[in-house]
Design a protein around this motif. Structure first.
Motif, PDB file in Angstrom:
ATOM      1  N   ASN A   1     -38.278 -29.438 -43.030  1.00 18.28           N
ATOM      2  CA  ASN A   1     -38.673 -29.066 -41.673  1.00 18.28           C
ATOM      3  C   ASN A   1     -39.365 -27.718 -41.552  1.00 18.28           C
ATOM      4  OD1 ASN A   1     -37.523 -31.481 -40.566  1.00 18.28           O
ATOM      5  ND2 ASN A   1     -35.522 -30.536 -40.847  1.00 18.28           N
ATOM      6  N   ALA A   2     -39.714 -27.090 -42.666  1.00 15.07           N
ATOM      7  CA  ALA A   2     -40.433 -25.818 -42.602  1.00 15.07           C
ATOM      8  C   ALA A   2     -41.885 -26.079 -42.207  1.00 15.07           C
ATOM      9  CB  ALA A   2     -40.383 -25.106 -43.948  1.00 15.07           C
ATOM     10  N   LYS A   3     -42.375 -25.301 -41.258  1.00 17.26           N
ATOM     11  CA  LYS A   3     -43.789 -25.382 -40.882  1.00 17.26           C
ATOM     12  C   LYS A   3     -44.540 -24.398 -41.770  1.00 17.26           C
ATOM     13  CE  LYS A   3     -47.015 -25.503 -37.113  1.00 17.26           C
ATOM     14  NZ  LYS A   3     -47.242 -25.412 -35.679  1.00 17.26           N
ATOM     15  N   VAL A   4     -45.489 -24.924 -42.541  1.00 16.77           N
ATOM     16  CA  VAL A   4     -46.159 -24.117 -43.560  1.00 16.77           C
ATOM     17  C   VAL A   4     -47.670 -24.340 -43.558  1.00 16.77           C
ATOM     18  CG1 VAL A   4     -44.152 -24.087 -45.112  1.00 16.77           C
ATOM     19  CG2 VAL A   4     -45.863 -25.900 -45.334  1.00 16.77           C
ATOM     20  N   VAL A   5     -48.363 -23.368 -44.123  1.00 17.44           N
ATOM     21  CA  VAL A   5     -49.755 -23.534 -44.511  1.00 17.44           C
ATOM     22  C   VAL A   5     -49.760 -23.425 -46.028  1.00 17.44           C
ATOM     23  CG1 VAL A   5     -52.091 -22.615 -44.440  1.00 17.44           C
ATOM     24  CG2 VAL A   5     -50.660 -22.504 -42.393  1.00 17.44           C
ATOM     25  N   LEU A   6     -50.256 -24.450 -46.682  1.00 15.44           N
ATOM     26  CA  LEU A   6     -50.398 -24.421 -48.133  1.00 15.44           C
ATOM     27  C   LEU A   6     -51.811 -23.977 -48.446  1.00 15.44           C
ATOM     28  CD1 LEU A   6     -48.683 -27.812 -49.068  1.00 15.44           C
ATOM     29  CD2 LEU A   6     -47.648 -25.530 -48.862  1.00 15.44           C
ATOM     30  N   HIS A   7     -51.940 -22.862 -49.142  1.00 15.92           N
ATOM     31  CA  HIS A   7     -53.242 -22.382 -49.596  1.00 15.92           C
ATOM     32  C   HIS A   7     -53.427 -22.954 -50.999  1.00 15.92           C
ATOM     33  CE1 HIS A   7     -53.727 -19.578 -46.224  1.00 15.92           C
ATOM     34  NE2 HIS A   7     -52.412 -19.478 -46.304  1.00 15.92           N
ATOM     35  N   LEU A   8     -54.417 -23.817 -51.133  1.00 12.93           N
ATOM     36  CA  LEU A   8     -54.598 -24.541 -52.383  1.00 12.93           C
ATOM     37  C   LEU A   8     -55.520 -23.791 -53.340  1.00 12.93           C
ATOM     38  CD1 LEU A   8     -54.879 -28.145 -50.926  1.00 12.93           C
ATOM     39  CD2 LEU A   8     -52.840 -26.864 -51.601  1.00 12.93           C
ATOM     40  N   ARG A   9     -55.389 -24.099 -54.596  1.00 10.67           N
ATOM     41  CA  ARG A   9     -56.158 -23.418 -55.646  1.00 10.67           C
ATOM     42  C   ARG A   9     -57.667 -23.594 -55.483  1.00 10.67           C
ATOM     43  NH1 ARG A   9     -53.244 -21.554 -60.065  1.00 10.67           N
ATOM     44  NH2 ARG A   9     -51.047 -22.097 -60.024  1.00 10.67           N
ATOM     45  N   ASP A  10     -58.090 -24.673 -54.844  1.00  9.83           N
ATOM     46  CA  ASP A  10     -59.526 -24.901 -54.654  1.00  9.83           C
ATOM     47  C   ASP A  10     -60.092 -24.157 -53.449  1.00  9.83           C
ATOM     48  OD1 ASP A  10     -58.688 -26.353 -52.425  1.00  9.83           O
ATOM     49  OD2 ASP A  10     -59.423 -28.278 -53.159  1.00  9.83           O
ATOM     50  N   GLY A  11     -59.247 -23.354 -52.781  1.00 13.15           N
ATOM     51  CA  GLY A  11     -59.697 -22.568 -51.631  1.00 13.15           C
ATOM     52  C   GLY A  11     -59.432 -23.237 -50.292  1.00 13.15           C
ATOM     53  N   SER A  12     -59.061 -24.490 -50.292  1.00 16.29           N
ATOM     54  CA  SER A  12     -58.765 -25.174 -49.033  1.00 16.29           C
ATOM     55  C   SER A  12     -57.331 -24.865 -48.597  1.00 16.29           C
ATOM     56  CB  SER A  12     -58.976 -26.684 -49.173  1.00 16.29           C
ATOM     57  OG  SER A  12     -58.074 -27.228 -50.113  1.00 16.29           O
ATOM     58  N   ARG A  13     -56.969 -25.337 -47.422  1.00 21.66           N
ATOM     59  CA  ARG A  13     -55.619 -25.131 -46.912  1.00 21.66           C
ATOM     60  C   ARG A  13     -55.151 -26.392 -46.200  1.00 21.66           C
ATOM     61  NH1 ARG A  13     -55.033 -20.902 -42.507  1.00 21.66           N
ATOM     62  NH2 ARG A  13     -54.418 -22.525 -41.130  1.00 21.66           N
ATOM     63  N   MET A  14     -53.846 -26.560 -46.162  1.00 15.98           N
ATOM     64  CA  MET A  14     -53.234 -27.729 -45.546  1.00 15.98           C
ATOM     65  C   MET A  14     -52.057 -27.224 -44.713  1.00 15.98           C
ATOM     66  SD  MET A  14     -53.405 -31.288 -45.998  1.00 15.98           S
ATOM     67  CE  MET A  14     -54.344 -31.236 -47.488  1.00 15.98           C
ATOM     68  N   GLU A  15     -52.028 -27.589 -43.434  1.00 14.02           N
ATOM     69  CA  GLU A  15     -50.942 -27.144 -42.555  1.00 14.02           C
ATOM     70  C   GLU A  15     -50.124 -28.341 -42.110  1.00 14.02           C
ATOM     71  OE1 GLU A  15     -50.346 -25.077 -38.169  1.00 14.02           O
ATOM     72  OE2 GLU A  15     -52.115 -24.557 -39.352  1.00 14.02           O
ATOM     73  N   GLY A  16     -48.792 -28.160 -42.102  1.00 12.77           N
ATOM     74  CA  GLY A  16     -47.923 -29.223 -41.638  1.00 12.77           C
ATOM     75  C   GLY A  16     -46.467 -28.838 -41.762  1.00 12.77           C
ATOM     76  N   VAL A  17     -45.612 -29.805 -41.535  1.00 13.46           N
ATOM     77  CA  VAL A  17     -44.165 -29.628 -41.623  1.00 13.46           C
ATOM     78  C   VAL A  17     -43.688 -30.369 -42.869  1.00 13.46           C
ATOM     79  CG1 VAL A  17     -41.956 -30.119 -40.499  1.00 13.46           C
ATOM     80  CG2 VAL A  17     -43.943 -29.446 -39.120  1.00 13.46           C
ATOM     81  N   VAL A  18     -42.867 -29.701 -43.672  1.00  8.37           N
ATOM     82  CA  VAL A  18     -42.343 -30.316 -44.892  1.00  8.37           C
ATOM     83  C   VAL A  18     -41.404 -31.449 -44.495  1.00  8.37           C
ATOM     84  CG1 VAL A  18     -40.983 -29.946 -46.983  1.00  8.37           C
ATOM     85  CG2 VAL A  18     -42.558 -28.154 -46.176  1.00  8.37           C
ATOM     86  N   ALA A  19     -41.736 -32.671 -44.914  1.00 11.62           N
ATOM     87  CA  ALA A  19     -40.942 -33.841 -44.542  1.00 11.62           C
ATOM     88  C   ALA A  19     -39.676 -33.946 -45.381  1.00 11.62           C
ATOM     89  CB  ALA A  19     -41.772 -35.110 -44.686  1.00 11.62           C
ATOM     90  N   VAL A  20     -39.777 -33.647 -46.668  1.00 12.12           N
ATOM     91  CA  VAL A  20     -38.660 -33.755 -47.599  1.00 12.12           C
ATOM     92  C   VAL A  20     -38.841 -32.668 -48.653  1.00 12.12           C
ATOM     93  CG1 VAL A  20     -37.508 -35.233 -49.300  1.00 12.12           C
ATOM     94  CG2 VAL A  20     -38.548 -36.258 -47.289  1.00 12.12           C
ATOM     95  N   VAL A  21     -37.751 -32.012 -49.032  1.00  9.19           N
ATOM     96  CA  VAL A  21     -37.838 -31.006 -50.087  1.00  9.19           C
ATOM     97  C   VAL A  21     -38.344 -31.681 -51.365  1.00  9.19           C
ATOM     98  CG1 VAL A  21     -36.531 -29.401 -51.530  1.00  9.19           C
ATOM     99  CG2 VAL A  21     -35.988 -29.606 -49.105  1.00  9.19           C
ATOM    100  N   PRO A  22     -39.413 -31.144 -51.959  1.00  4.40           N
ATOM    101  CA  PRO A  22     -39.919 -31.753 -53.188  1.00  4.40           C
ATOM    102  C   PRO A  22     -38.996 -31.500 -54.372  1.00  4.40           C
ATOM    103  CG  PRO A  22     -41.134 -29.757 -52.692  1.00  4.40           C
ATOM    104  CD  PRO A  22     -40.191 -29.992 -51.547  1.00  4.40           C
TER     105      PRO A  22
END
Length: 102
Positions: free
Chosen positions: A28-49
């Motif tokens: 349930n953490a709301k995060v922005v993932l900064h990816l190695r290719d320079g892009s980003r992805m924002e969302g809520v973690v559905a399940v702990v990886p």
């Protein structure tokens, strides 16, 4: 979930990095993932990886992991991101380990 991954990791340093990322990706953490290719992805973690065993296209066995993101504002949207593609995790809220609401 498929046991195949584009990339796998076998070295202790790479595996430790994947495990450290898991500590930043709580339910349930709301995060922005900064990816190695320079892009980003924002969302809520559905399940702990978790770190899991995979096989790469060459048939070599190693580990990797994925995190699934969702967005309550867009119920039809979800994304699955390989842990090794994440450069940094930016937290947009204060969810910490042990606060699962599932």
């Amino acid at each position: 979930m498929s046991r195949e991954a584009e990339t796998i990791h076998t070295g202790p340093g790479s595996i430790e990095r994947l495990q450290a990322l898991i500590g930043d990706l709580r339910d349930n953490a709301k995060v922005v993932l900064h990816l190695r290719d320079g892009s980003r992805m924002e969302g809520v973690v559905a399940v702990v990886p978790t770190v899991q065993n995979f096989v790469d296209p060459a048939g070599t066995e190693g580990v990797n992991g994925v995190v699934k993101l969702i967005d309550p504002a867009r119920p039809e949207w979800s994304a699955t991101v390989s842990l090794d593609t994440i450069a940094t995790v930016e937290h947009l809220d204060s969810v910490v380990y042990g606060t699962s609401q599932s």
